[in-house]
Design a protein around this motif. Structure first.
Motif, PDB file in Angstrom:
ATOM      1  N   UNK A 260      37.846 -27.518  12.687  1.00 51.10           N
ATOM      2  CA  UNK A 260      38.922 -27.129  13.613  1.00 51.10           C
ATOM      3  C   UNK A 260      40.090 -26.512  12.850  1.00 51.10           C
ATOM      4  N   UNK A 261      40.472 -27.153  11.750  1.00 51.64           N
ATOM      5  CA  UNK A 261      41.598 -26.652  10.958  1.00 51.64           C
ATOM      6  C   UNK A 261      41.306 -25.249  10.435  1.00 51.64           C
ATOM      7  N   UNK A 262      40.117 -25.058   9.888  1.00 52.64           N
ATOM      8  CA  UNK A 262      39.759 -23.733   9.373  1.00 52.64           C
ATOM      9  C   UNK A 262      39.802 -22.690  10.493  1.00 52.64           C
ATOM     10  N   UNK A 263      39.254 -23.025  11.623  1.00 51.67           N
ATOM     11  CA  UNK A 263      39.273 -22.098  12.756  1.00 51.67           C
ATOM     12  C   UNK A 263      40.685 -21.754  13.187  1.00 51.67           C
ATOM     13  N   UNK A 264      41.525 -22.756  13.329  1.00 53.32           N
ATOM     14  CA  UNK A 264      42.908 -22.524  13.757  1.00 53.32           C
ATOM     15  C   UNK A 264      43.685 -21.674  12.755  1.00 53.32           C
ATOM     16  N   UNK A 265      43.434 -21.904  11.474  1.00 56.32           N
ATOM     17  CA  UNK A 265      44.166 -21.180  10.440  1.00 56.32           C
ATOM     18  C   UNK A 265      43.643 -19.764  10.216  1.00 56.32           C
ATOM     19  N   UNK A 266      42.429 -19.490  10.693  1.00 57.25           N
ATOM     20  CA  UNK A 266      41.799 -18.200  10.401  1.00 57.25           C
ATOM     21  C   UNK A 266      41.328 -17.458  11.649  1.00 57.25           C
ATOM     22  N   UNK A 267      41.952 -17.741  12.776  1.00 55.28           N
ATOM     23  CA  UNK A 267      41.651 -17.054  14.032  1.00 55.28           C
ATOM     24  C   UNK A 267      40.168 -17.177  14.415  1.00 55.28           C
ATOM     25  N   UNK A 268      39.590 -18.307  14.170  1.00 59.64           N
ATOM     26  CA  UNK A 268      38.218 -18.651  14.550  1.00 59.64           C
ATOM     27  C   UNK A 268      37.185 -17.564  14.213  1.00 59.64           C
ATOM     28  N   UNK A 269      36.948 -17.375  12.905  1.00 54.22           N
ATOM     29  CA  UNK A 269      35.896 -16.426  12.513  1.00 54.22           C
ATOM     30  C   UNK A 269      34.521 -16.997  12.883  1.00 54.22           C
ATOM     31  N   UNK A 270      33.458 -16.195  12.777  1.00 53.03           N
ATOM     32  CA  UNK A 270      32.124 -16.725  13.083  1.00 53.03           C
ATOM     33  C   UNK A 270      31.818 -17.977  12.259  1.00 53.03           C
ATOM     34  N   UNK A 271      31.221 -18.944  12.917  1.00 50.02           N
ATOM     35  CA  UNK A 271      30.944 -20.238  12.283  1.00 50.02           C
ATOM     36  C   UNK A 271      30.100 -20.076  11.011  1.00 50.02           C
TER      37      UNK A 271
ATOM     38  N   UNK B 179      30.331 -18.084   8.698  1.00 50.35           N
ATOM     39  CA  UNK B 179      31.145 -17.752   7.527  1.00 50.35           C
ATOM     40  C   UNK B 179      31.770 -18.983   6.882  1.00 50.35           C
ATOM     41  N   UNK B 180      31.733 -20.104   7.563  1.00 46.65           N
ATOM     42  CA  UNK B 180      32.379 -21.326   7.086  1.00 46.65           C
ATOM     43  C   UNK B 180      31.561 -21.965   5.971  1.00 46.65           C
ATOM     44  N   UNK B 181      32.201 -22.200   4.829  1.00 51.34           N
ATOM     45  CA  UNK B 181      31.538 -22.858   3.697  1.00 51.34           C
ATOM     46  C   UNK B 181      32.155 -24.231   3.485  1.00 51.34           C
ATOM     47  N   UNK B 182      31.482 -25.058   2.707  1.00 49.56           N
ATOM     48  CA  UNK B 182      32.051 -26.374   2.387  1.00 49.56           C
ATOM     49  C   UNK B 182      33.372 -26.234   1.650  1.00 49.56           C
ATOM     50  N   UNK B 183      33.487 -25.225   0.792  1.00 48.17           N
ATOM     51  CA  UNK B 183      34.750 -24.995   0.074  1.00 48.17           C
ATOM     52  C   UNK B 183      35.865 -24.658   1.070  1.00 48.17           C
ATOM     53  N   UNK B 184      35.570 -23.777   2.047  1.00 48.85           N
ATOM     54  CA  UNK B 184      36.560 -23.445   3.085  1.00 48.85           C
ATOM     55  C   UNK B 184      36.983 -24.687   3.850  1.00 48.85           C
ATOM     56  N   UNK B 185      35.987 -25.489   4.226  1.00 45.89           N
ATOM     57  CA  UNK B 185      36.263 -26.688   5.008  1.00 45.89           C
ATOM     58  C   UNK B 185      37.143 -27.659   4.218  1.00 45.89           C
ATOM     59  N   UNK B 186      36.834 -27.835   2.943  1.00 46.54           N
ATOM     60  CA  UNK B 186      37.604 -28.788   2.145  1.00 46.54           C
ATOM     61  C   UNK B 186      39.040 -28.308   1.953  1.00 46.54           C
TER      62      UNK B 186
ATOM     63  N   UNK C 242      40.669 -26.365   3.991  1.00 48.25           N
ATOM     64  CA  UNK C 242      41.313 -26.509   5.299  1.00 48.25           C
ATOM     65  C   UNK C 242      41.722 -27.962   5.535  1.00 48.25           C
ATOM     66  N   UNK C 243      40.854 -28.901   5.179  1.00 51.81           N
ATOM     67  CA  UNK C 243      41.165 -30.323   5.343  1.00 51.81           C
ATOM     68  C   UNK C 243      42.383 -30.706   4.506  1.00 51.81           C
ATOM     69  N   UNK C 244      42.506 -30.122   3.338  1.00 51.17           N
ATOM     70  CA  UNK C 244      43.641 -30.404   2.469  1.00 51.17           C
ATOM     71  C   UNK C 244      44.925 -29.730   2.941  1.00 51.17           C
TER      72      UNK C 244
END
Length: 131
Positions: free
Chosen positions: A85-96, A98-105, A107-109
């Protein structure tokens, strides 16, 4: 008052109310990484009813501080959903895809998280004890 002193007051209150015991741990929370959070154009605060206790018996400090726990990686569904959710909100919800574990981590931080109940393990929150 600094954050740690406030957490000490919350923990003391929980003990006086018998809210924290070996099965019901106080979970610290807040800004996961102040540097990353400060750089975000969109500041995100997630508010949850409770956080599942994910503790390891030999490391209670790790188990009871979401800020520390979130630095270790993404573990369990709770953190995966917050990070997505954080990654999507911060990046205008790009295609799922494209999301990597590095991006997710990262975003969580980059968010802040609070747990309204401040303890895990019981069925409901007592309105008189919500901090």
């Amino acid at each position: 008052m600094d954050t740690e002193a406030l957490f000490d007051q919350f923990k003391a209150f929980h003990k006086t109310q018998s809210l924290s015991d070996s099965q019901n741990h106080f979970i610290k929370d807040g800004v996961n990484n102040p540097d990353l959070f400060g750089k975000q154009k969109t500041k995100i605060l997630f508010i949850a009813k409770e956080h599942n206790y994910i503790g390891l018996p030999d490391d209670q400090s790790y188990a009871c501080d979401y800020r520390v726990w979130s630095k270790q990686g993404i573990y369990l569904r709770f953190a995966h959903r917050l990070s997505e959710w954080a990654y999507g909100l911060m990046n205008n919800f790009p295609p799922y895809e494209q999301l990597t574990n590095k991006n997710k981590h990262e975003a969580l931080q980059s968010i802040t998280f609070i747990n309204v109940k401040k303890a895990s393990g019981s069925a409901s929150a007592n309105p008189e004890h919500i901090c």
